[in-house]
Motif scaffolding. Structure first.
Motif, PDB file in Angstrom:
ATOM      1  N   ARG A   9      -3.258   2.643   8.065  1.00 57.46           N
ATOM      2  CA  ARG A   9      -2.397   3.568   8.806  1.00 57.46           C
ATOM      3  C   ARG A   9      -0.951   3.440   8.334  1.00 57.46           C
ATOM      4  NH1 ARG A   9      -5.731   1.608  13.008  1.00 57.46           N
ATOM      5  NH2 ARG A   9      -6.997   3.226  13.992  1.00 57.46           N
TER       6      ARG A   9
ATOM      7  N   LYS B  51       0.830  -1.202   0.000  1.00 55.58           N
ATOM      8  CA  LYS B  51       0.000   0.000   0.000  1.00 55.58           C
ATOM      9  C   LYS B  51       0.868   1.256   0.000  1.00 55.58           C
ATOM     10  CE  LYS B  51      -3.943   0.607   0.653  1.00 55.58           C
ATOM     11  NZ  LYS B  51      -5.080   0.931  -0.258  1.00 55.58           N
TER      12      LYS B  51
ATOM     13  N   GLY C  12      -8.944  -0.986   1.925  1.00 60.53           N
ATOM     14  CA  GLY C  12      -9.222   0.396   2.284  1.00 60.53           C
ATOM     15  C   GLY C  12      -7.994   1.105   2.821  1.00 60.53           C
ATOM     16  N   PRO C  13      -8.177   2.326   3.317  1.00 63.62           N
ATOM     17  CA  PRO C  13      -7.054   3.089   3.873  1.00 63.62           C
ATOM     18  C   PRO C  13      -6.375   2.328   5.008  1.00 63.62           C
ATOM     19  CG  PRO C  13      -8.979   4.488   3.586  1.00 63.62           C
ATOM     20  CD  PRO C  13      -9.433   3.075   3.358  1.00 63.62           C
TER      21      PRO C  13
END
Length: 334
Positions: free
Chosen positions: A300, A267, A297-298
């Motif tokens: 951290r 990512k 998804g997003p």
């Protein structure tokens, strides 16, 4: 484990050592380095229902391998207490470690490698910074990084700067350090100086330091010595440097990394590195990974960094074992 499953060399070693029994296993383990003991310890914990025929096959293969040799060339190195605890249980591991330590001329510095990082930090907390730097340089980079995490920013910066400045330690200085640690050091007794520390060692330690601490520490080093910071950064092998690893090396790494970890790590990766990873997978696997990556998804930043460090740890271990060669990061090919 099925009888027809192909065993790795590490699994064979684990089966052989368990078959030998505690006393003989201790005699073997005292000659193995920490990374070897770690891998074998992990393999021991995963052994389950090994057929007797497979055990006999491993022993037979070993006897065949050494039958024409006069001796087995294994280097006396350092040890890892934690992996033995995991593999054998704390009580049995302590007995084994005591036997190993009593039967070897373990120097004070070697003994430090057996200790937990927090214990090492407490042991050297009030020592002179140069002594702290020598001891940190002598530890494995990952162990050294964990030790540094127990110091405050100012002390951590001072130690890393001193590690980077180290070159050779004279015999008398090493002898005095070993006397302080109630041990003896073979290099000092030989009368030869010892190469220790340096910018390369500092960069390897930095590779294992927590990402947040690493960024702050690098900035502090840059404020003191911009050139040194650049040297350390050039030598550090970071996740994006994987693009310089050859295709075979990438394939070896991918075999030891879970898909979940890989997705999170990618990512935060450059597109070129992502494409290199896809290229070294089967077409079907690459398509599935692309879909999973797009659907994810997003995430951290801290999770991405943790996943990337996990993959880098695998890559460095494989490089240490000679399975792959890490390109980039300042390493030269000869």
């Amino acid at each position: 484990m099925s009888d027809d499953a192909e065993l790795t060399d590490i699994e064979k070693a684990a089966i052989l050592l368990i078959s030998l029994g505690e006393d003989d296993a201790a005699e073997v383990l005292k000659h193995l380095g920490p990374k070897q003991v770690q891998l074998i310890g992990e393999a021991m914990t995963q052994l389950d229902n090994v057929p007797q025929s497979r055990v006999e096959g491993v022993v037979s293969d070993f006897m065949h391998l050494v039958s024409d040799q006069t001796g087995i060339g294994i280097n006396n190195d350092r040890y890892i207490r934690a992996m033995l605890n995991q593999a054998l249980g704390e009580e049995k591991a302590k007995t084994l470690l005591d036997r190993i330590l009593m039967s070897t001329n373990t120097s004070g510095l070697d003994t430090m490698r057996w200790m937990e990082p927090r214990q090492i930090a407490e042991t050297i907390r009030f020592e002179h910074p140069q002594i702290q730097a020598v001891i940190v340089s002598y530890l494995d980079p990952d162990q050294a990084a964990t030790v540094l995490a127990f110091f405050d920013d100012k002390v951590r910066l001072d130690i890393v700067m001193r590690v980077a400045a180290l070159d050779q330690i004279q015999p008398q200085a090493l002898q005095e350090l070993n006397d302080m640690l109630e041990g003896q050091f073979s290099s000092a007794r030989s009368g030869k100086s010892r190469t220790l520390g340096g910018v390369k060692q500092a960069s390897e330690i930095m590779n294992f330091i927590d990402s947040t601490i690493e960024a702050e520490l690098m900035e502090s080093i840059r404020e003191v010595d911009d050139g040194l910071a650049t040297q350390i950064q050039d030598l550090m092998f970071v996740f994006d440097n994987l693009i310089d690893v050859d295709d075979r090396g990438i394939q070896v790494i991918l075999r030891e990394v879970s898909t979940d970890v890989l997705i999170i790590a990618l990512k935060g990766a450059e597109t070129a590195l992502q494409e290199k990873i896809f290229k070294n997978m089967s077409k079907r696997a690459a398509e599935l990974l692309r879909d999973d990556l797009e659907a994810k998804g997003p995430v951290r930043v801290s999770e991405v960094e943790e996943a990337q460090k996990e993959i880098l740890t695998v890559a460095r271990r494989l490089a240490d074992e000679g399975e792959i060669m890490l390109g980039g990061g300042g390493d030269e090919m000869v």
